[in-house]
Design a protein around this motif. Structure first.
Motif, PDB file in Angstrom:
ATOM      1  N   VAL A 119       0.850  -1.060  -0.072  1.00 12.30           N
ATOM      2  CA  VAL A 119       0.169  -0.019  -0.275  1.00 12.30           C
ATOM      3  C   VAL A 119       0.914   1.284  -0.181  1.00 12.30           C
ATOM      4  CG1 VAL A 119      -1.862  -1.071   1.304  1.00 12.30           C
ATOM      5  CG2 VAL A 119      -0.167   0.004   2.734  1.00 12.30           C
ATOM      6  N   SER A 120       2.167   1.116   0.287  1.00 10.64           N
ATOM      7  CA  SER A 120       2.996   2.557   0.279  1.00 10.64           C
ATOM      8  C   SER A 120       4.453   1.931  -0.044  1.00 10.64           C
ATOM      9  CB  SER A 120       2.961   2.947   1.730  1.00 10.64           C
ATOM     10  OG  SER A 120       3.748   3.871   1.869  1.00 10.64           O
ATOM     11  N   ASP A 121       5.104   3.006  -0.809  1.00  9.07           N
ATOM     12  CA  ASP A 121       6.363   2.887  -1.162  1.00  9.07           C
ATOM     13  C   ASP A 121       7.345   3.898  -0.349  1.00  9.07           C
ATOM     14  OD1 ASP A 121       6.336   0.873  -2.956  1.00  9.07           O
ATOM     15  OD2 ASP A 121       5.703   2.496  -4.520  1.00  9.07           O
ATOM     16  N   ASP A 122       6.734   4.386   0.784  1.00 14.55           N
ATOM     17  CA  ASP A 122       7.172   5.323   1.688  1.00 14.55           C
ATOM     18  C   ASP A 122       8.336   4.691   2.178  1.00 14.55           C
ATOM     19  OD1 ASP A 122       8.110   7.222   3.409  1.00 14.55           O
ATOM     20  OD2 ASP A 122       6.231   7.625   4.526  1.00 14.55           O
ATOM     21  N   PRO A 123       9.726   5.322   1.834  1.00 15.89           N
ATOM     22  CA  PRO A 123      10.889   4.566   2.606  1.00 15.89           C
ATOM     23  C   PRO A 123      11.021   4.688   4.141  1.00 15.89           C
ATOM     24  CG  PRO A 123      11.412   6.831   1.592  1.00 15.89           C
ATOM     25  CD  PRO A 123       9.965   6.466   1.110  1.00 15.89           C
ATOM     26  N   GLU A 124      10.365   5.801   4.513  1.00 14.40           N
ATOM     27  CA  GLU A 124      10.352   5.956   6.097  1.00 14.40           C
ATOM     28  C   GLU A 124       9.210   5.012   6.990  1.00 14.40           C
ATOM     29  OE1 GLU A 124      12.522   7.544   7.754  1.00 14.40           O
ATOM     30  OE2 GLU A 124      13.402   8.359   6.007  1.00 14.40           O
ATOM     31  N   GLY A 125       8.283   4.359   5.982  1.00 16.63           N
ATOM     32  CA  GLY A 125       7.325   3.514   6.834  1.00 16.63           C
ATOM     33  C   GLY A 125       8.051   2.281   7.195  1.00 16.63           C
ATOM     34  N   THR A 126       7.524   1.591   8.276  1.00 16.77           N
ATOM     35  CA  THR A 126       8.140   0.572   8.810  1.00 16.77           C
ATOM     36  C   THR A 126       7.672  -0.666   7.996  1.00 16.77           C
ATOM     37  OG1 THR A 126       6.306   0.216  10.152  1.00 16.77           O
ATOM     38  CG2 THR A 126       8.321   1.134  11.343  1.00 16.77           C
TER      39      THR A 126
END
Length: 339
Positions: A119-126
């Motif tokens: 659901v996300s490619d945010d590199p800061e997401g765990t």
């Protein structure tokens, strides 16, 4: 049982003898001519190293991971660097929360340089990748110091990524149905893991460029030995990709004397070949957890009261309490800190 250990082990007898005797190839030492004694360790990686970012450890709880045993030996905090409010927040692109602030940055599900989320490619997401983990350390501490040993152990999630039904449902199911992946699939998969291995090698360079004097880079052990992979097709798939990852990683690392290769593959094969010596009675593809595909299990969820000591593997892709203890001792031997 022991017969399955012998059947599935891939290592040579010579490697097992070397390891059992403590004669580890390319062994590093804690006090060398080009640096002071090691007094601190910094850990980067995935669930195999994670000290409890999500409120548990990927093993037979309340056991600890190998990195925590190393941290204990050095007299430093065994805690993870960050935490989450709930395991349900992981893989959703949500960042972790600061603290407890230990020097273990590893997080379950971490990849070399990519998000592990649908659901996300945010590199800061765990879970944060090892690229982000190193960046996080640099923001907090500025640089590495000569008295530290830095460890980098990642790649398992890159190898097995498409075996996860939430990532590639069609391929994951076909492998579970014992249908081998076609060559077109394998071409793409090889390229994906090669990219990840090159990214890991670049992360190693970043660590060295920022002051590290001793860097332990871990090879992957043969992932096909893990309990998560229950068909021949699945084992061939991850076995080949793991070998490609290791080969690419070793070829991509800089020829730098500060790098020490930790042969985790030889370590695991030694446990399997010499099971009696270490007290194991269950080996390859056998899970200490009673239910399959778990992230961890405690005493009430194990196959037997002593499963944390008699099994090598637990929780799908991980190692038991006893195997983690032995890996911690193995790493300490390689840096000259074994008791």
């Amino acid at each position: 049982m022991v017969s399955s250990i012998i059947r599935r082990t891939l290592a040579s007898g010579a490697s097992a003898v070397l390891l059992a005797a403590g004669a580890v190839p390319s062994e590093a030492h804690a006090d060398t001519a080009d640096g002071p004694a090691i007094t601190q360790a910094v850990f980067f990686g995935d669930s195999l190293t994670d000290a409890g970012t999500y409120g548990f450890r990927f093993t037979t709880m309340p056991g600890r991971t190998w990195a925590q045993h190393v941290a204990e030996r050095l007299g430093q905090s065994e805690e993870p660097n960050e935490h989450v409010t709930s395991y349900g927040d992981v893989y959703q692109g949500k960042p972790g929360l600061p603290g407890p602030g230990g020097l273990n940055y590893a997080e379950g599900g971490a990849r070399a340089n990519s998000a592990y989320s649908t659901v996300s490619d945010d590199p800061e997401g765990t879970p944060i990748s090892t690229v982000v983990q190193v960046d996080r350390y640099m923001r907090q501490h500025g640089s590495f110091t000569p008295n530290q040993v830095v460890t980098l152990y990642v790649g398992t999630n890159d190898v097995a990524y498409d075996y996860d039904p939430t990532k590639n449902p069609e391929l994951a199911q076909s492998l579970r149905d014992d249908v081998s992946a076609g060559e077109d699939v394998m071409v793409s998969a090889r390229a994906r893991v090669q990219t990840a291995a090159v990214d890991e090698a670049q992360t190693a360079r970043t660590i060295l460029d920022n002051g590290a004097h001793r860097l332990l880079v871990f090879k992957l052990f043969d992932t096909s030995l893990d309990p998560w992979f229950r068909t021949d097709a699945a084992r061939r798939y991850v076995g080949e990709l793991g070998a490609v990852y290791n080969q690419t990683l070793l070829a991509s690392l800089p020829p730098d004397p500060r790098i020490q290769i930790v042969d985790t593959e030889a370590f695991v094969n030694d446990l399997l070949q010499n099971a009696d010596r270490y007290g194991f009675t269950h080996g390859a593809n056998e899970d200490a957890c009673a239910k399959p595909d778990q992230d961890y299990c405690d005493a009430s969820q194990m196959k037997s009261p002593d499963a944390d000591r008699t099994y090598v593997f637990a929780a799908a892709e991980h190692m038991t309490t006893h195997a983690n203890e032995l890996l911690g001792e193995y790493v300490l031997r390689q840096i000259g800190l074994a008791e």
